[in-house]
Design an enzyme around this catalytic site. Structure first.
Site, PDB file in Angstrom:
ATOM      1  N   PHE A  28       0.863  -1.197   0.000  1.00  0.00           N
ATOM      2  CA  PHE A  28       0.000   0.000   0.000  1.00  0.00           C
ATOM      3  C   PHE A  28       0.896   1.243   0.000  1.00  0.00           C
ATOM      4  O   PHE A  28       0.785   2.119   0.853  1.00  0.00           O
ATOM      5  CB  PHE A  28      -0.946   0.006   1.217  1.00  0.00           C
ATOM      6  CG  PHE A  28      -1.736  -1.260   1.365  1.00  0.00           C
ATOM      7  CD1 PHE A  28      -2.911  -1.448   0.645  1.00  0.00           C
ATOM      8  CD2 PHE A  28      -1.313  -2.284   2.202  1.00  0.00           C
ATOM      9  CE1 PHE A  28      -3.640  -2.622   0.771  1.00  0.00           C
ATOM     10  CE2 PHE A  28      -2.038  -3.455   2.332  1.00  0.00           C
ATOM     11  CZ  PHE A  28      -3.207  -3.629   1.620  1.00  0.00           C
TER      12      PHE A  28
ATOM     13  N   CYS B 244      -5.696   2.307  10.092  1.00  0.00           N
ATOM     14  CA  CYS B 244      -6.160   3.686  10.244  1.00  0.00           C
ATOM     15  C   CYS B 244      -7.675   3.733  10.411  1.00  0.00           C
ATOM     16  O   CYS B 244      -8.286   4.778  10.242  1.00  0.00           O
ATOM     17  CB  CYS B 244      -5.694   4.554   9.075  1.00  0.00           C
ATOM     18  SG  CYS B 244      -6.335   4.013   7.485  1.00  0.00           S
TER      19      CYS B 244
ATOM     20  N   ASP C 171       1.014  -1.115  -4.953  1.00  0.00           N
ATOM     21  CA  ASP C 171      -0.208  -0.314  -4.768  1.00  0.00           C
ATOM     22  C   ASP C 171      -1.152  -0.617  -5.924  1.00  0.00           C
ATOM     23  O   ASP C 171      -0.714  -0.945  -7.028  1.00  0.00           O
ATOM     24  CB  ASP C 171       0.120   1.189  -4.739  1.00  0.00           C
ATOM     25  CG  ASP C 171      -0.974   1.999  -4.045  1.00  0.00           C
ATOM     26  OD1 ASP C 171      -0.788   2.374  -2.868  1.00  0.00           O
ATOM     27  OD2 ASP C 171      -2.027   2.238  -4.677  1.00  0.00           O
ATOM     28  N   SER C 172      -2.448  -0.506  -5.676  1.00  0.00           N
ATOM     29  CA  SER C 172      -3.419  -0.760  -6.746  1.00  0.00           C
ATOM     30  C   SER C 172      -3.527   0.424  -7.698  1.00  0.00           C
ATOM     31  O   SER C 172      -4.120   0.312  -8.766  1.00  0.00           O
ATOM     32  CB  SER C 172      -4.786  -1.094  -6.138  1.00  0.00           C
ATOM     33  OG  SER C 172      -5.166  -0.074  -5.248  1.00  0.00           O
TER      34      SER C 172
ATOM     35  N   ASP D  15       0.534  -0.777   5.348  1.00  0.00           N
ATOM     36  CA  ASP D  15      -0.223   0.432   5.710  1.00  0.00           C
ATOM     37  C   ASP D  15      -1.480   0.537   4.842  1.00  0.00           C
ATOM     38  O   ASP D  15      -1.575   1.413   3.980  1.00  0.00           O
ATOM     39  CB  ASP D  15       0.686   1.663   5.511  1.00  0.00           C
ATOM     40  CG  ASP D  15       0.010   2.961   5.919  1.00  0.00           C
ATOM     41  OD1 ASP D  15      -0.914   2.914   6.750  1.00  0.00           O
ATOM     42  OD2 ASP D  15       0.415   4.024   5.405  1.00  0.00           O
TER      43      ASP D  15
HETATM   44  N1  SAH Z   1       1.820   4.232   3.106  1.00  0.00           N
HETATM   45  C1  SAH Z   1       1.404   5.407   2.390  1.00  0.00           C
HETATM   46  C2  SAH Z   1      -0.082   5.655   2.488  1.00  0.00           C
HETATM   47  C3  SAH Z   1      -0.956   4.476   2.072  1.00  0.00           C
HETATM   48  S1  SAH Z   1      -2.594   4.905   1.716  1.00  0.00           S
HETATM   49  C4  SAH Z   1       2.220   6.613   2.884  1.00  0.00           C
HETATM   50  O1  SAH Z   1       2.905   6.502   3.913  1.00  0.00           O
HETATM   51  O2  SAH Z   1       2.181   7.662   2.229  1.00  0.00           O
HETATM   52  C5  SAH Z   1      -3.293   3.447   1.133  1.00  0.00           C
HETATM   53  C6  SAH Z   1      -2.935   3.082  -0.279  1.00  0.00           C
HETATM   54  O3  SAH Z   1      -3.487   1.786  -0.516  1.00  0.00           O
HETATM   55  C7  SAH Z   1      -3.500   3.963  -1.400  1.00  0.00           C
HETATM   56  O4  SAH Z   1      -2.434   4.440  -2.182  1.00  0.00           O
HETATM   57  C8  SAH Z   1      -4.396   3.030  -2.247  1.00  0.00           C
HETATM   58  O5  SAH Z   1      -4.247   3.250  -3.645  1.00  0.00           O
HETATM   59  C9  SAH Z   1      -3.849   1.674  -1.902  1.00  0.00           C
HETATM   60  N2  SAH Z   1      -4.758   0.533  -1.986  1.00  0.00           N
HETATM   61  C10 SAH Z   1      -6.071   0.463  -1.637  1.00  0.00           C
HETATM   62  N3  SAH Z   1      -6.529  -0.797  -1.760  1.00  0.00           N
HETATM   63  C11 SAH Z   1      -5.484  -1.550  -2.189  1.00  0.00           C
HETATM   64  C12 SAH Z   1      -5.316  -2.942  -2.486  1.00  0.00           C
HETATM   65  N4  SAH Z   1      -6.310  -3.813  -2.343  1.00  0.00           N
HETATM   66  N5  SAH Z   1      -4.102  -3.370  -2.893  1.00  0.00           N
HETATM   67  C13 SAH Z   1      -3.062  -2.504  -3.025  1.00  0.00           C
HETATM   68  N6  SAH Z   1      -3.171  -1.181  -2.738  1.00  0.00           N
HETATM   69  C14 SAH Z   1      -4.364  -0.717  -2.344  1.00  0.00           C
END
Ligand code: SAH
Length: 406
Positions: free
Chosen positions: A238, A350, A260-261, A310
């Site tokens: 993520f 979160c 990330d997706s 995260d």
């Molecule tokens: N760790 C980052 C914030 C993460 S926010 C930082 O410190 O800046 C959560 C992220 O998860 C987003 O970018 C979103 O695009 C991604 N996301 C949401 N669902 C997901 C999934 N199933 N698989 C991978 N990424 C995902």
């Protein structure tokens, strides 16, 4: 004071007198005067004594949010003093040219209002981004933006009130420039405390542009990588725009895998990688669902020295807690399976509805199923610019664990 008055119901006054900022409709016996939605109202006890002052929204389940427990007027001077207090508390970030949360809503005693500050390292100017989460703030956001522009010495103030929670207040999404000048292409170049540069898109980035709540944990990761020495391989699940990965590279990590997706987020991560001068061969990016990525990694036998997990908010309401808990457990179980013995995992939730205690239990369950052993090295939370008011425990949403796993 001549403001309209809410008379509290006997037996429902205690949390309000103890400075909880939310007033549910059931706590209100009757409304005297004829307040406009969003207007300042005075709350009095059933015996007619002054209790608090706040703003009113008859359309919300939370009919009033409280701004003060002193019998004082809420006017421009009051807001300016409130901002001065928030600015004084963020001096360390502002003076160091670091981005930070300036106003953390209820937890900064300003319900419904979020303000983040992004100093641009290229121009030396700073931009503020405001989020109005309630009608009471929406109704006066132009006034607040003008005060901020002046008191913060900002070049411009953006509006990022494009959040779903506003529906509960009868409001739709809004974004754009509120006051002052726009940043070139609405982007600023910030430097985080971990030492890496990052381009933040003030109109298109998540939240107010960036996840400022993780800044301190980004810096902690850099320090942990420095302690552990070179040759560290990091899996950044993520990843969004890659901040944890950039922090690890700043600490000298050998290789980063961002997952990330969102392709757009990974494109920005790649731009920042190049901008910070890190070798292209040191970063791999996967546009993928994290759960699927983890399954595939298990099969292929990939292992990492440090894993960041995260995820976005899994539980948006209390009703979603059980399902969210299953998601967190599955995710953490898979992380345990992929970490090298002696490796570190930083795992987060979160979701406000998942308490720290429940999060511990979920991660415990995942650990037991994995057959591994782990120690809590440190409890993690949002940075010090995201305080939690003691009278408002609901304000603690980001919780995490730094684990050493054997
Ligand atoms: N760790 C980052 C914030 C993460 S926010 C930082 O410190 O800046 C959560 C992220 O998860 C987003 O970018 C979103 O695009 C991604 N996301 C949401 N669902 C997901 C999934 N199933 N698989 C991978 N990424 C995902």
């Amino acid at each position: 004071m001549s403001s309209p008055t809410l008379i509290l119901r006997p037996g429902r006054e205690k949390p309000i007198l103890q400075q909880h900022p939310w007033v549910y409709s059931g706590a209100i016996e009757r409304v005297a005067g004829d307040p406009e939605p969003g207007e300042i109202v005075t709350l009095v006890t059933s015996r007619g004594e002054f209790a608090a002052r706040g703003y009113w929204n008859p359309r919300s389940m939370l009919q009033a949010r409280l701004l003060t427990w002193r019998d004082e007027p809420i006017n421009e001077a009051w807001w300016s003093a409130a901002f001065a207090r928030a600015i004084a508390a963020r001096r360390p970030w502002l003076d160091a040219g670091l981005p930070c949360r300036l106003v953390h809503a209820e937890s900064d005693f300003l319900p419904g209002l979020v303000v983040d500050v992004y100093p641009d390292t290229a121009s030396g100017e700073r931009w503020a981004v405001l989020q109005a989460l309630t009608l009471g703030i929406e109704a006066r956001k132009d006034e607040l933006a003008a005060i901020l522009l002046r008191d913060l010495g900002a070049a411009g103030v953006y509006d990022r009130s494009d959040v779903d929670i506003r529906k509960k207040e009868g409001l739709g999404p809004q974004k754009g420039l509120l006051a002052g000048r726009a940043a070139p292409e609405n982007r600023v170049q910030v430097r985080e405390s971990a030492g890496f540069a990052l381009t933040v898109d003030l109109l298109k980035g998540h939240k107010t542009g960036h996840y400022l709540d993780q800044q301190a944990n980004h810096a902690l990761l850099r320090d942990l990588i420095i302690q552990r020495g070179p040759e560290q391989r990091l899996l950044n699940l993520f990843s969004y725009t890659g901040s944890f990965g950039l922090a690890a590279l700043a600490g000298g990590a050998a290789h980063i895998t961002n997952v990330d997706s969102s392709q757009g987020a990974l494109d920005l991560a790649e731009a920042s990688r190049a901008n910070n001068g890190y070798n292209a061969a040191s970063v791999a990016s996967f546009t993928a669902d994290a759960f699927q990525f983890l399954r595939a990694a298990e099969e292929s036998g990939d292992r990492w020295d440090v894993i960041i997990c995260d995820p976005p908010k899994f539980a948006h309401t209390h009703g979603q807690v059980e399902r969210a808990a299953r998601g967190y457990k599955d995710l953490n179980l898979r992380c345990f399976r992929l970490i090298e013995p002696g490796g570190l995992i930083m795992t987060f939730s979160c979701s406000g509805a998942i308490t720290r205690d429940l999060f511990h239990k979920i991660v415990f369950g995942a650990l037991v199923d994995s057959g591994r052993q782990a120690q809590i090295v440190r409890e993690l939370s949002a940075g010090d610019d995201h305080p939690v008011a003691l009278t408002f425990p609901e304000g603690e949403y980001l919780k995490g664990l730094l684990l050493r796993v054997y």
